[in-house]
Design a protein around this motif. Structure first.
Motif, PDB file in Angstrom:
ATOM      1  N   LEU A 108       0.821  -1.211   0.000  1.00 32.32           N
ATOM      2  CA  LEU A 108       0.000   0.000   0.000  1.00 32.32           C
ATOM      3  C   LEU A 108       0.860   1.267   0.000  1.00 32.32           C
ATOM      4  O   LEU A 108       0.548   2.234  -0.697  1.00 32.32           O
ATOM      5  N   GLN A 109       1.940   1.243   0.783  1.00 32.30           N
ATOM      6  CA  GLN A 109       2.734   2.461   0.950  1.00 32.30           C
ATOM      7  C   GLN A 109       3.263   3.024  -0.366  1.00 32.30           C
ATOM      8  O   GLN A 109       3.145   4.232  -0.611  1.00 32.30           O
ATOM      9  N   PRO A 110       3.837   2.196  -1.265  1.00 30.87           N
ATOM     10  CA  PRO A 110       4.323   2.769  -2.529  1.00 30.87           C
ATOM     11  C   PRO A 110       3.215   3.399  -3.363  1.00 30.87           C
ATOM     12  O   PRO A 110       3.429   4.425  -4.020  1.00 30.87           O
ATOM     13  N   GLN A 111       2.023   2.793  -3.354  1.00 33.42           N
ATOM     14  CA  GLN A 111       0.909   3.380  -4.094  1.00 33.42           C
ATOM     15  C   GLN A 111       0.507   4.729  -3.500  1.00 33.42           C
ATOM     16  O   GLN A 111       0.221   5.689  -4.225  1.00 33.42           O
ATOM     17  N   ILE A 112       0.480   4.806  -2.177  1.00 30.98           N
ATOM     18  CA  ILE A 112       0.134   6.061  -1.513  1.00 30.98           C
ATOM     19  C   ILE A 112       1.192   7.123  -1.804  1.00 30.98           C
ATOM     20  O   ILE A 112       0.880   8.292  -2.058  1.00 30.98           O
ATOM     21  N   GLU A 113       2.465   6.714  -1.783  1.00 31.63           N
ATOM     22  CA  GLU A 113       3.548   7.638  -2.113  1.00 31.63           C
ATOM     23  C   GLU A 113       3.377   8.174  -3.527  1.00 31.63           C
ATOM     24  O   GLU A 113       3.545   9.374  -3.789  1.00 31.63           O
ATOM     25  N   TYR A 114       3.066   7.293  -4.459  1.00 33.82           N
ATOM     26  CA  TYR A 114       3.013   7.633  -5.880  1.00 33.82           C
ATOM     27  C   TYR A 114       1.767   8.443  -6.227  1.00 33.82           C
ATOM     28  O   TYR A 114       1.840   9.481  -6.887  1.00 33.82           O
ATOM     29  N   VAL A 115       0.613   7.963  -5.768  1.00 35.37           N
ATOM     30  CA  VAL A 115      -0.659   8.572  -6.162  1.00 35.37           C
ATOM     31  C   VAL A 115      -1.005   9.783  -5.298  1.00 35.37           C
ATOM     32  O   VAL A 115      -1.438  10.825  -5.820  1.00 35.37           O
ATOM     33  N   PHE A 116      -0.824   9.658  -3.983  1.00 33.41           N
ATOM     34  CA  PHE A 116      -1.355  10.653  -3.045  1.00 33.41           C
ATOM     35  C   PHE A 116      -0.298  11.657  -2.590  1.00 33.41           C
ATOM     36  O   PHE A 116      -0.462  12.869  -2.763  1.00 33.41           O
ATOM     37  N   ILE A 150     -12.303  -1.665  -7.844  1.00 37.24           N
ATOM     38  CA  ILE A 150     -12.112  -2.890  -8.616  1.00 37.24           C
ATOM     39  C   ILE A 150     -11.195  -3.804  -7.800  1.00 37.24           C
ATOM     40  O   ILE A 150     -10.076  -3.412  -7.472  1.00 37.24           O
ATOM     41  N   PRO A 151     -11.633  -5.028  -7.447  1.00 35.87           N
ATOM     42  CA  PRO A 151     -10.852  -5.871  -6.532  1.00 35.87           C
ATOM     43  C   PRO A 151      -9.392  -6.081  -6.916  1.00 35.87           C
ATOM     44  O   PRO A 151      -8.504  -6.044  -6.056  1.00 35.87           O
ATOM     45  N   MET A 152      -9.097  -6.286  -8.199  1.00 36.66           N
ATOM     46  CA  MET A 152      -7.716  -6.574  -8.584  1.00 36.66           C
ATOM     47  C   MET A 152      -6.791  -5.380  -8.354  1.00 36.66           C
ATOM     48  O   MET A 152      -5.574  -5.518  -8.335  1.00 36.66           O
ATOM     49  N   LEU A 153      -7.383  -4.198  -8.144  1.00 42.26           N
ATOM     50  CA  LEU A 153      -6.603  -2.982  -7.923  1.00 42.26           C
ATOM     51  C   LEU A 153      -6.824  -2.455  -6.504  1.00 42.26           C
ATOM     52  O   LEU A 153      -6.871  -1.251  -6.285  1.00 42.26           O
ATOM     53  N   GLY A 154      -6.932  -3.360  -5.564  1.00 42.82           N
ATOM     54  CA  GLY A 154      -7.297  -2.979  -4.206  1.00 42.82           C
ATOM     55  C   GLY A 154      -6.416  -1.914  -3.591  1.00 42.82           C
ATOM     56  O   GLY A 154      -6.907  -0.948  -2.992  1.00 42.82           O
ATOM     57  N   ASN A 155      -5.090  -2.048  -3.730  1.00 42.86           N
ATOM     58  CA  ASN A 155      -4.201  -1.058  -3.122  1.00 42.86           C
ATOM     59  C   ASN A 155      -4.182   0.242  -3.919  1.00 42.86           C
ATOM     60  O   ASN A 155      -4.078   1.333  -3.354  1.00 42.86           O
ATOM     61  N   VAL A 156      -4.322   0.147  -5.244  1.00 46.41           N
ATOM     62  CA  VAL A 156      -4.389   1.350  -6.073  1.00 46.41           C
ATOM     63  C   VAL A 156      -5.669   2.124  -5.759  1.00 46.41           C
ATOM     64  O   VAL A 156      -5.651   3.354  -5.610  1.00 46.41           O
ATOM     65  N   ASN A 157      -6.792   1.408  -5.664  1.00 48.15           N
ATOM     66  CA  ASN A 157      -8.070   2.042  -5.336  1.00 48.15           C
ATOM     67  C   ASN A 157      -7.981   2.821  -4.029  1.00 48.15           C
ATOM     68  O   ASN A 157      -8.514   3.939  -3.924  1.00 48.15           O
ATOM     69  N   ALA A 158      -7.350   2.227  -3.027  1.00 44.11           N
ATOM     70  CA  ALA A 158      -7.267   2.871  -1.712  1.00 44.11           C
ATOM     71  C   ALA A 158      -6.497   4.182  -1.790  1.00 44.11           C
ATOM     72  O   ALA A 158      -6.909   5.199  -1.209  1.00 44.11           O
ATOM     73  N   ALA A 159      -5.383   4.171  -2.518  1.00 45.90           N
ATOM     74  CA  ALA A 159      -4.591   5.391  -2.665  1.00 45.90           C
ATOM     75  C   ALA A 159      -5.363   6.443  -3.460  1.00 45.90           C
ATOM     76  O   ALA A 159      -5.355   7.630  -3.117  1.00 45.90           O
TER      77      ALA A 159
END
Length: 226
Positions: A108-116, A150-159
Motif C-alpha cells: 500500500l505504501q508505494p501506491q500512496i507515495e506515488y498517487v497521493f 475494482i478488486p484486482m486494484l485494491g491497493n491502487v483504489n485505496a490510494a
C-alpha cells in the motif's frame, strides 16, 4: 500567457491535456521522469505552435518534484493550472498491484507515495502563489476505482480514494479564495490494448473534461465513462 503544469506528462493523456490547454492560449510545463521523452512532446507541441518546456522529475522524489515546479514557475512566470496524473508506462520499483485481501503496508505504501503524497507535494508547491493571486486551478486524476473499486486494484483504489477525498475537501477549504480544486476519475481504458470487454476511450476524447472543470468552478469532481 497563462501556464499549465502537467505532472506525469506522457504521449497519452498528458499530451492530450497539453493540446487542450495549449490550443486555448496556455504555455505548457511538462513534468515526468525521462527528459528525452519529454523533449519529444515539447517538439510535437512546438510544431502545433504551442509553447512547452520539459522539467524532469520523479513524483517519488518530492524534492525533485518541488524543484521542477519551482523552475517551471520561474521559466513561465507562474503556474495557473496544475494537473497531476502520473501513470507508470514502465515498472516503478516497489509499485505493485494487490487485491483488498492481499493488501499490506508494504504494497500500500508505494501506491500512496506515488498517487497521493506526490499530489500533495505538487499542490503545496504551487498553492501559495495561487492563493496570493486569488486565482488558480488544481486538477488531479485517478482511475475510476477511486469511486467504484475494482478488486484486482485494491491497493491502487485505496490510494486513489484517499487522493479523491483530499481533493474534494481541499476545494471546500479553498471556497471564496479564487482557487479551485477538482478530481477526475477515468473509468475507461485509455487507448488500445485494454482487457477484452472493458470500455475504452482515446485521450483526445477525455481531455476536454479537464478544460470543462477549469472553466466550471462549481464542480469538484467528474467521472469519465464510455
Amino acid at each position: 500567457m497563462p501556464t499549465i503544469a502537467i505532472v506525469g506528462a506522457g504521449p497519452g493523456m498528458g499530451l492530450a491535456i497539453a493540446r487542450t490547454f495549449g490550443s486555448r492560449g496556455f504555455d505548457v510545463a511538462l513534468i515526468s521522469r525521462t527528459k528525452e521523452k519529454l523533449q519529444t512532446l515539447v517538439d510535437q507541441l512546438g510544431q502545433e505552435d504551442i509553447t512547452a518546456a520539459a522539467f524532469p522529475a520523479d513524483v517519488l522524489d518530492r524534492d525533485s518534484l518541488t524543484e521542477a515546479l519551482d523552475v517551471a514557475k520561474a521559466r513561465f512566470g507562474g503556474i495557473d493550472v496544475l494537473e497531476y496524473s502520473p501513470a507508470p508506462h514502465s515498472p516503478v520499483p516497489g509499485v505493485t498491484l494487490a487485491a483488498p485481501s492481499e493488501a499490506t503496508v508494504g504494497n500500500l505504501q508505494p501506491q500512496i507515495e506515488y498517487v497521493f503524497y506526490g499530489a500533495v507535494a505538487a499542490a503545496r508547491t504551487v498553492l501559495p502563489a495561487m492563493r496570493e493571486a486569488g486565482a488558480g486551478t488544481l486538477l488531479f486524476t485517478t482511475g475510476g476505482g477511486s469511486v467504484d473499486p475494482i478488486p484486482m486494484l485494491g491497493n491502487v483504489n485505496a490510494a486513489g480514494a484517499a487522493l479523491r477525498n483530499w481533493v474534494i475537501n481541499l476545494n471546500k477549504e479553498l471556497a471564496d479564495s479564487g482557487v479551485h480544486a477538482a478530481h477526475v476519475a477515468i473509468n475507461v481504458w485509455i487507448g488500445d490494448g485494454g482487457p477484452e470487454g472493458f470500455p475504452t476511450a482515446t485521450a483526445e476524447e477525455i481531455a476536454p473534461l479537464y478544460w470543462e472543470l477549469h472553466e466550471n468552478r462549481d464542480r469538484s469532481e467528474a467521472v469519465f465513462n464510455a
